[in-house]
Design a protein around this motif. Structure first.
Motif, PDB file in Angstrom:
ATOM      1  N   ILE A 120       4.448   0.625   9.139  1.00  9.34           N
ATOM      2  CA  ILE A 120       3.484   1.372   9.943  1.00  9.34           C
ATOM      3  C   ILE A 120       2.686   2.287   9.022  1.00  9.34           C
ATOM      4  O   ILE A 120       3.267   2.998   8.199  1.00  9.34           O
ATOM      5  CB  ILE A 120       4.209   2.209  11.025  1.00  9.34           C
ATOM      6  CG1 ILE A 120       5.048   1.279  11.911  1.00  9.34           C
ATOM      7  CG2 ILE A 120       3.217   3.021  11.843  1.00  9.34           C
ATOM      8  CD1 ILE A 120       5.918   1.984  12.913  1.00  9.34           C
ATOM      9  N   PRO A 121       1.354   2.277   9.184  1.00 11.72           N
ATOM     10  CA  PRO A 121       0.535   3.170   8.356  1.00 11.72           C
ATOM     11  C   PRO A 121       0.906   4.637   8.597  1.00 11.72           C
ATOM     12  O   PRO A 121       1.126   5.063   9.742  1.00 11.72           O
ATOM     13  CB  PRO A 121      -0.890   2.890   8.825  1.00 11.72           C
ATOM     14  CG  PRO A 121      -0.837   1.517   9.417  1.00 11.72           C
ATOM     15  CD  PRO A 121       0.534   1.410  10.035  1.00 11.72           C
ATOM     16  N   ALA A 122       0.982   5.406   7.531  1.00 15.18           N
ATOM     17  CA  ALA A 122       1.328   6.824   7.631  1.00 15.18           C
ATOM     18  C   ALA A 122       0.362   7.566   8.546  1.00 15.18           C
ATOM     19  O   ALA A 122       0.761   8.484   9.260  1.00 15.18           O
ATOM     20  CB  ALA A 122       1.345   7.452   6.245  1.00 15.18           C
ATOM     21  N   GLU A 123      -0.910   7.154   8.560  1.00 14.28           N
ATOM     22  CA  GLU A 123      -1.908   7.807   9.420  1.00 14.28           C
ATOM     23  C   GLU A 123      -1.545   7.674  10.891  1.00 14.28           C
ATOM     24  O   GLU A 123      -1.736   8.598  11.680  1.00 14.28           O
ATOM     25  CB  GLU A 123      -3.294   7.215   9.161  1.00 14.28           C
ATOM     26  CG  GLU A 123      -3.788   7.490   7.761  1.00 14.28           C
ATOM     27  CD  GLU A 123      -4.590   6.324   7.204  1.00 14.28           C
ATOM     28  OE1 GLU A 123      -4.752   5.294   7.887  1.00 14.28           O
ATOM     29  OE2 GLU A 123      -5.047   6.448   6.058  1.00 14.28           O
ATOM     30  N   GLU A 124      -1.006   6.507  11.286  1.00 16.54           N
ATOM     31  CA  GLU A 124      -0.607   6.304  12.681  1.00 16.54           C
ATOM     32  C   GLU A 124       0.593   7.171  13.039  1.00 16.54           C
ATOM     33  O   GLU A 124       0.677   7.711  14.143  1.00 16.54           O
ATOM     34  CB  GLU A 124      -0.298   4.837  12.946  1.00 16.54           C
ATOM     35  CG  GLU A 124      -1.522   3.956  12.971  1.00 16.54           C
ATOM     36  CD  GLU A 124      -1.196   2.529  13.333  1.00 16.54           C
ATOM     37  OE1 GLU A 124      -0.180   2.287  14.020  1.00 16.54           O
ATOM     38  OE2 GLU A 124      -1.962   1.641  12.934  1.00 16.54           O
ATOM     39  N   ILE A 125       1.532   7.304  12.119  1.00 16.30           N
ATOM     40  CA  ILE A 125       2.702   8.160  12.357  1.00 16.30           C
ATOM     41  C   ILE A 125       2.249   9.612  12.506  1.00 16.30           C
ATOM     42  O   ILE A 125       2.672  10.312  13.429  1.00 16.30           O
ATOM     43  CB  ILE A 125       3.737   8.013  11.234  1.00 16.30           C
ATOM     44  CG1 ILE A 125       4.293   6.585  11.224  1.00 16.30           C
ATOM     45  CG2 ILE A 125       4.860   9.036  11.386  1.00 16.30           C
ATOM     46  CD1 ILE A 125       5.154   6.252  10.030  1.00 16.30           C
TER      47      ILE A 125
ATOM     48  N   GLN B 125       0.841  -1.188   0.000  1.00 10.61           N
ATOM     49  CA  GLN B 125       0.000   0.000   0.000  1.00 10.61           C
ATOM     50  C   GLN B 125       0.874   1.236   0.000  1.00 10.61           C
ATOM     51  O   GLN B 125       1.949   1.258   0.587  1.00 10.61           O
ATOM     52  CB  GLN B 125      -0.899   0.016   1.232  1.00 10.61           C
ATOM     53  CG  GLN B 125      -1.908  -1.116   1.252  1.00 10.61           C
ATOM     54  CD  GLN B 125      -2.748  -1.078   2.505  1.00 10.61           C
ATOM     55  OE1 GLN B 125      -2.306  -0.622   3.545  1.00 10.61           O
ATOM     56  NE2 GLN B 125      -3.960  -1.573   2.399  1.00 10.61           N
ATOM     57  N   ASP B 126       0.400   2.299  -0.657  1.00 12.96           N
ATOM     58  CA  ASP B 126       1.163   3.535  -0.730  1.00 12.96           C
ATOM     59  C   ASP B 126       1.251   4.256   0.601  1.00 12.96           C
ATOM     60  O   ASP B 126       2.156   5.043   0.821  1.00 12.96           O
ATOM     61  CB  ASP B 126       0.549   4.477  -1.768  1.00 12.96           C
ATOM     62  CG  ASP B 126       0.754   3.956  -3.177  1.00 12.96           C
ATOM     63  OD1 ASP B 126       1.706   3.183  -3.394  1.00 12.96           O
ATOM     64  OD2 ASP B 126      -0.031   4.318  -4.056  1.00 12.96           O
ATOM     65  N   ASN B 127       0.310   3.994   1.515  1.00  7.56           N
ATOM     66  CA  ASN B 127       0.285   4.737   2.769  1.00  7.56           C
ATOM     67  C   ASN B 127       0.969   3.989   3.912  1.00  7.56           C
ATOM     68  O   ASN B 127       0.756   4.287   5.067  1.00  7.56           O
ATOM     69  CB  ASN B 127      -1.159   5.091   3.139  1.00  7.56           C
ATOM     70  CG  ASN B 127      -2.029   3.858   3.343  1.00  7.56           C
ATOM     71  OD1 ASN B 127      -1.652   2.766   2.968  1.00  7.56           O
ATOM     72  ND2 ASN B 127      -3.176   4.043   3.935  1.00  7.56           N
TER      73      ASN B 127
END
Length: 50
Positions: free
Chosen positions: A32-37, A3-5
């Motif tokens: 790690i998902p970018a949203e979590e970071i 996935q890109d994210n």
């Protein structure tokens, strides 16, 4: 399927000073998902400029 994210980032690392410079000599990585970071940074830094 990638996935890109998703970010492949070091979560632990060993850093040594070699010739006066910090060098990462080994690391353990996690996807790690970018949203979590982003959520972590906002929670711990607030609205401050980074």
């Amino acid at each position: 399927m990638k996935q890109d994210n998703i970010c492949h980032v070091p979560v632990t690392a060993i850093i040594k000073i070699i010739d006066g410079k910090a060098v990462m000599v080994s690391a353990e990585y996690a996807d790690i998902p970018a949203e979590e970071i982003a959520a972590y940074l906002i929670e711990h830094r607030g609205g401050e400029t980074m």
